[in-house]
Design a protein around this motif. Structure first.
Motif, PDB file in Angstrom:
ATOM      1  N   GLN A   1       0.831  -1.215   0.000  1.00 45.07           N
ATOM      2  CA  GLN A   1       0.000   0.000   0.000  1.00 45.07           C
ATOM      3  C   GLN A   1       0.862   1.260   0.000  1.00 45.07           C
ATOM      4  O   GLN A   1       0.541   2.247  -0.650  1.00 45.07           O
ATOM      5  CB  GLN A   1      -0.922   0.032   1.227  1.00 45.07           C
ATOM      6  N   ILE A   2       1.952   1.224   0.781  1.00 44.65           N
ATOM      7  CA  ILE A   2       2.850   2.385   0.829  1.00 44.65           C
ATOM      8  C   ILE A   2       3.505   2.567  -0.544  1.00 44.65           C
ATOM      9  O   ILE A   2       3.566   3.670  -1.084  1.00 44.65           O
ATOM     10  CB  ILE A   2       3.930   2.207   1.933  1.00 44.65           C
TER      11      ILE A   2
ATOM     12  N   VAL B   1       2.178   5.932  -1.985  1.00 44.70           N
ATOM     13  CA  VAL B   1       3.124   7.011  -1.684  1.00 44.70           C
ATOM     14  C   VAL B   1       4.244   7.051  -2.709  1.00 44.70           C
ATOM     15  O   VAL B   1       4.829   8.103  -2.970  1.00 44.70           O
ATOM     16  CB  VAL B   1       3.693   6.869  -0.245  1.00 44.70           C
TER      17      VAL B   1
ATOM     18  N   SER C   1       9.594   1.024   1.392  1.00 47.97           N
ATOM     19  CA  SER C   1       8.240   0.881   1.949  1.00 47.97           C
ATOM     20  C   SER C   1       8.246  -0.138   3.087  1.00 47.97           C
ATOM     21  O   SER C   1       7.693   0.107   4.160  1.00 47.97           O
ATOM     22  CB  SER C   1       7.257   0.425   0.866  1.00 47.97           C
TER      23      SER C   1
ATOM     24  N   LEU D   1       7.921   0.759   7.222  1.00 49.86           N
ATOM     25  CA  LEU D   1       6.856   0.098   7.985  1.00 49.86           C
ATOM     26  C   LEU D   1       7.453  -0.565   9.232  1.00 49.86           C
ATOM     27  O   LEU D   1       6.934  -0.410  10.352  1.00 49.86           O
ATOM     28  CB  LEU D   1       6.161  -0.951   7.105  1.00 49.86           C
TER      29      LEU D   1
ATOM     30  N   ILE E   1       2.444   8.268   4.668  1.00 49.87           N
ATOM     31  CA  ILE E   1       2.791   6.866   4.943  1.00 49.87           C
ATOM     32  C   ILE E   1       2.070   6.376   6.205  1.00 49.87           C
ATOM     33  O   ILE E   1       1.452   5.314   6.205  1.00 49.87           O
ATOM     34  CB  ILE E   1       4.326   6.709   5.100  1.00 49.87           C
TER      35      ILE E   1
ATOM     36  N   VAL F   1      -1.583   6.035   5.499  1.00 52.76           N
ATOM     37  CA  VAL F   1      -1.880   4.867   4.659  1.00 52.76           C
ATOM     38  C   VAL F   1      -1.906   3.587   5.514  1.00 52.76           C
ATOM     39  O   VAL F   1      -2.791   2.746   5.372  1.00 52.76           O
ATOM     40  CB  VAL F   1      -0.839   4.741   3.509  1.00 52.76           C
ATOM     41  N   ILE F   2      -0.961   3.460   6.416  1.00 45.86           N
ATOM     42  CA  ILE F   2      -0.890   2.261   7.257  1.00 45.86           C
ATOM     43  C   ILE F   2      -2.150   2.105   8.113  1.00 45.86           C
ATOM     44  O   ILE F   2      -2.798   1.058   8.095  1.00 45.86           O
ATOM     45  CB  ILE F   2       0.364   2.296   8.165  1.00 45.86           C
TER      46      ILE F   2
END
Lengths: 107, 98
Positions: free
Chosen positions: A12-13, A17, A24, A28, B25, B28-29
Protein backbone atom coordinates in the motif's frame (compact mmCIF):
# COMPACT_ATOMS: atom_id res chain seq x y z
CA UNK A 1 -11.85 -13.60 5.16
CA UNK A 2 -8.31 -12.79 4.18
CA UNK A 3 -5.38 -11.67 6.26
CA UNK A 4 -3.53 -8.40 5.93
CA UNK A 5 0.17 -8.70 6.74
CA UNK A 6 3.29 -6.54 6.65
CA UNK A 7 3.54 -7.36 2.93
CA UNK A 8 0.05 -5.92 2.30
CA UNK A 9 0.83 -2.73 4.21
CA UNK A 10 4.20 -2.27 2.50
CA UNK A 11 2.50 -2.76 -0.87
CA UNK A 12 0.00 0.00 0.00
CA UNK A 13 2.85 2.38 0.83
CA UNK A 14 4.57 1.46 -2.43
CA UNK A 15 1.32 2.01 -4.39
CA UNK A 16 0.01 5.12 -2.70
CA UNK A 17 3.12 7.01 -1.68
CA UNK A 18 5.51 5.85 -4.35
CA UNK A 19 8.52 4.84 -2.27
CA UNK A 20 10.55 1.88 -3.51
CA UNK A 21 9.36 -1.54 -2.37
CA UNK A 22 12.45 -1.81 -0.22
CA UNK A 23 11.99 1.51 1.52
CA UNK A 24 8.24 0.88 1.95
CA UNK A 25 8.95 -2.32 3.86
CA UNK A 26 11.77 -0.68 5.76
CA UNK A 27 9.77 2.33 6.96
CA UNK A 28 6.86 0.10 7.99
CA UNK A 29 9.23 -1.92 10.16
CA UNK A 30 10.69 1.32 11.53
CA UNK A 31 7.21 2.54 12.49
CA UNK A 32 6.27 -0.72 14.23
CA UNK A 33 9.59 -0.70 16.10
CA UNK A 34 9.12 2.91 17.28
CA UNK A 35 5.61 2.03 18.45
CA UNK A 36 6.91 -1.05 20.29
CA UNK A 37 9.74 0.95 21.90
CA UNK A 38 7.30 3.56 23.19
CA UNK A 39 5.12 0.89 24.78
CA UNK A 40 8.12 -0.98 26.11
CA UNK A 41 9.08 2.22 27.95
CA UNK A 42 5.63 2.16 29.55
CA UNK A 43 4.38 5.16 27.59
CA UNK A 44 1.06 5.21 25.84
CA UNK A 45 0.68 5.67 22.14
CA UNK A 46 -2.16 7.77 20.84
CA UNK A 47 -2.95 7.52 17.15
CA UNK A 48 -5.67 10.05 16.41
CA UNK A 49 -8.55 8.64 14.41
CA UNK A 50 -7.39 5.09 15.15
CA UNK A 51 -7.00 4.43 18.84
CA UNK A 52 -4.79 4.43 21.90
CA UNK A 53 -2.39 1.72 23.01
CA UNK A 54 -1.51 1.84 26.66
CA UNK A 55 0.27 -0.25 29.24
CA UNK A 56 -1.71 -1.32 32.25
CA UNK A 57 -0.22 -2.65 35.48
CA UNK A 58 -1.87 -5.75 36.85
CA UNK A 59 -1.41 -6.62 40.48
CA UNK A 60 -0.66 -10.04 41.88
CA UNK A 61 -3.64 -12.35 42.18
CA UNK A 62 -4.22 -15.97 42.91
CA UNK A 63 -5.09 -18.15 39.99
CA UNK A 64 -5.86 -21.80 39.72
CA UNK A 65 -4.67 -24.47 37.40
CA UNK A 66 -8.01 -25.25 35.73
CA UNK A 67 -7.08 -28.89 35.30
CA UNK A 68 -5.80 -29.71 38.78
CA UNK A 69 -7.43 -26.99 40.85
CA UNK A 70 -4.09 -26.17 42.45
CA UNK A 71 -3.75 -22.52 43.45
CA UNK A 72 -0.87 -20.66 41.86
CA UNK A 73 0.10 -17.02 42.38
CA UNK A 74 -0.10 -14.92 39.23
CA UNK A 75 2.70 -12.38 39.51
CA UNK A 76 2.20 -8.65 38.90
CA UNK A 77 2.63 -7.86 35.24
CA UNK A 78 2.25 -5.15 32.65
CA UNK A 79 -0.16 -5.76 29.83
CA UNK A 80 -0.89 -3.88 26.66
CA UNK A 81 -4.40 -2.66 26.01
CA UNK A 82 -5.80 -1.09 22.87
CA UNK A 83 -8.74 1.25 23.00
CA UNK A 84 -10.19 1.91 19.52
CA UNK A 85 -11.24 5.49 18.76
CA UNK A 86 -14.90 6.32 18.17
CA UNK A 87 -13.99 6.85 14.56
CA UNK A 88 -12.54 3.36 14.15
CA UNK A 89 -15.50 1.84 16.01
CA UNK A 90 -17.89 3.58 13.61
CA UNK A 91 -15.77 2.72 10.58
CA UNK A 92 -15.75 -1.04 11.20
CA UNK A 93 -19.53 -0.88 11.43
CA UNK A 94 -19.66 0.85 8.08
CA UNK A 95 -20.80 4.11 9.63
CA UNK A 96 -18.07 6.47 8.55
CA UNK A 97 -16.25 7.74 5.53
CA UNK A 98 -12.83 6.37 4.63
CA UNK A 99 -10.77 6.23 7.81
CA UNK A 100 -7.86 7.70 5.91
CA UNK A 101 -9.59 11.03 5.67
CA UNK A 102 -10.03 11.41 9.38
CA UNK A 103 -7.39 13.64 10.80
CA UNK A 104 -9.11 14.97 13.89
CA UNK A 105 -7.33 14.98 17.21
CA UNK A 106 -9.84 12.60 18.72
CA UNK A 107 -8.24 9.31 19.66
CA UNK B 1 3.61 9.42 22.08
CA UNK B 2 1.09 10.74 19.61
CA UNK B 3 0.63 10.27 15.91
CA UNK B 4 2.27 13.62 15.19
CA UNK B 5 5.24 12.85 17.43
CA UNK B 6 5.69 9.55 15.61
CA UNK B 7 5.63 11.41 12.30
CA UNK B 8 8.15 13.97 13.55
CA UNK B 9 10.54 11.22 14.74
CA UNK B 10 10.33 9.40 11.44
CA UNK B 11 10.85 12.56 9.44
CA UNK B 12 13.93 13.40 11.52
CA UNK B 13 15.33 9.91 10.93
CA UNK B 14 14.73 10.14 7.18
CA UNK B 15 15.69 13.64 6.10
CA UNK B 16 15.41 12.70 2.42
CA UNK B 17 11.63 12.23 2.79
CA UNK B 18 9.42 15.32 2.83
CA UNK B 19 7.27 15.66 5.96
CA UNK B 20 4.11 15.43 3.82
CA UNK B 21 5.23 12.06 2.56
CA UNK B 22 5.92 10.71 6.05
CA UNK B 23 2.45 11.87 7.13
CA UNK B 24 0.98 10.12 4.14
CA UNK B 25 2.79 6.87 4.94
CA UNK B 26 1.50 6.81 8.51
CA UNK B 27 -1.97 7.63 7.29
CA UNK B 28 -1.88 4.87 4.66
CA UNK B 29 -0.89 2.26 7.26
CA UNK B 30 -3.65 3.03 9.74
CA UNK B 31 -6.23 3.52 6.98
CA UNK B 32 -5.39 0.11 5.54
CA UNK B 33 -5.72 -1.53 8.96
CA UNK B 34 -9.08 0.23 9.47
CA UNK B 35 -10.31 -0.75 6.01
CA UNK B 36 -9.24 -4.35 6.50
CA UNK B 37 -11.27 -4.52 9.71
CA UNK B 38 -14.24 -2.97 7.95
CA UNK B 39 -14.03 -5.72 5.32
CA UNK B 40 -13.97 -8.27 8.12
CA UNK B 41 -10.35 -9.17 7.44
CA UNK B 42 -7.73 -9.88 10.06
CA UNK B 43 -4.50 -7.87 10.26
CA UNK B 44 -1.59 -9.93 11.51
CA UNK B 45 1.75 -8.31 12.20
CA UNK B 46 4.06 -11.01 13.57
CA UNK B 47 5.86 -10.03 16.74
CA UNK B 48 3.69 -6.93 17.09
CA UNK B 49 0.13 -8.19 17.27
CA UNK B 50 -3.11 -8.85 15.48
CA UNK B 51 -6.12 -6.66 14.85
CA UNK B 52 -9.45 -8.41 14.47
CA UNK B 53 -13.10 -7.60 14.93
CA UNK B 54 -15.40 -9.20 17.45
CA UNK B 55 -19.14 -9.46 17.02
CA UNK B 56 -21.38 -8.16 19.77
CA UNK B 57 -24.97 -9.39 19.79
CA UNK B 58 -27.88 -7.00 19.96
CA UNK B 59 -28.90 -6.40 23.55
CA UNK B 60 -31.18 -4.33 25.68
CA UNK B 61 -29.19 -1.74 27.51
CA UNK B 62 -30.04 0.99 29.92
CA UNK B 63 -29.26 4.65 29.94
CA UNK B 64 -27.23 4.77 33.15
CA UNK B 65 -28.43 8.26 33.96
CA UNK B 66 -32.16 7.89 33.42
CA UNK B 67 -32.56 4.12 33.79
CA UNK B 68 -34.52 4.08 30.55
CA UNK B 69 -34.16 0.87 28.51
CA UNK B 70 -32.67 1.23 25.05
CA UNK B 71 -32.11 -1.43 22.44
CA UNK B 72 -28.52 -1.73 21.26
CA UNK B 73 -28.12 -3.18 17.78
CA UNK B 74 -25.72 -5.96 16.89
CA UNK B 75 -22.32 -4.50 16.12
CA UNK B 76 -18.68 -5.31 15.64
CA UNK B 77 -15.86 -3.89 17.72
CA UNK B 78 -12.17 -3.65 16.83
CA UNK B 79 -9.87 -5.78 18.95
CA UNK B 80 -6.08 -5.91 19.31
CA UNK B 81 -4.12 -8.78 20.73
CA UNK B 82 -0.44 -8.10 21.34
CA UNK B 83 1.97 -10.59 19.78
CA UNK B 84 4.28 -12.69 21.93
CA UNK B 85 7.35 -10.55 21.36
CA UNK B 86 5.62 -7.25 22.10
CA UNK B 87 3.84 -8.72 25.12
CA UNK B 88 7.18 -9.83 26.54
CA UNK B 89 8.84 -6.50 25.79
CA UNK B 90 6.05 -4.59 27.55
CA UNK B 91 6.24 -6.91 30.55
CA UNK B 92 10.05 -6.99 30.73
CA UNK B 93 10.26 -4.87 33.89
CA UNK B 94 8.55 -7.57 35.90
CA UNK B 95 11.19 -10.08 34.92
CA UNK B 96 8.75 -12.90 34.48
CA UNK B 97 8.62 -15.00 31.39
CA UNK B 98 5.10 -14.50 30.12
Amino acid sequence: MSTVTRATLAEQIYDQVGLSRHESADILEDILERMARTLEAGDSLKISGFGTFSVRQKGQRTGRNPKTGVEVPILPRSVLVFRPSQLLRAHVNGQAAEAGEAEGDEA
Amino acid sequence: MTRSELIAELAAARPHLPMREVERIVQVIFAEISNALMRGDRVELRGFGAFTIKKRDARTGRNPRTGETVSVDEKVVPFFKAGKELRERVNHANGSAD
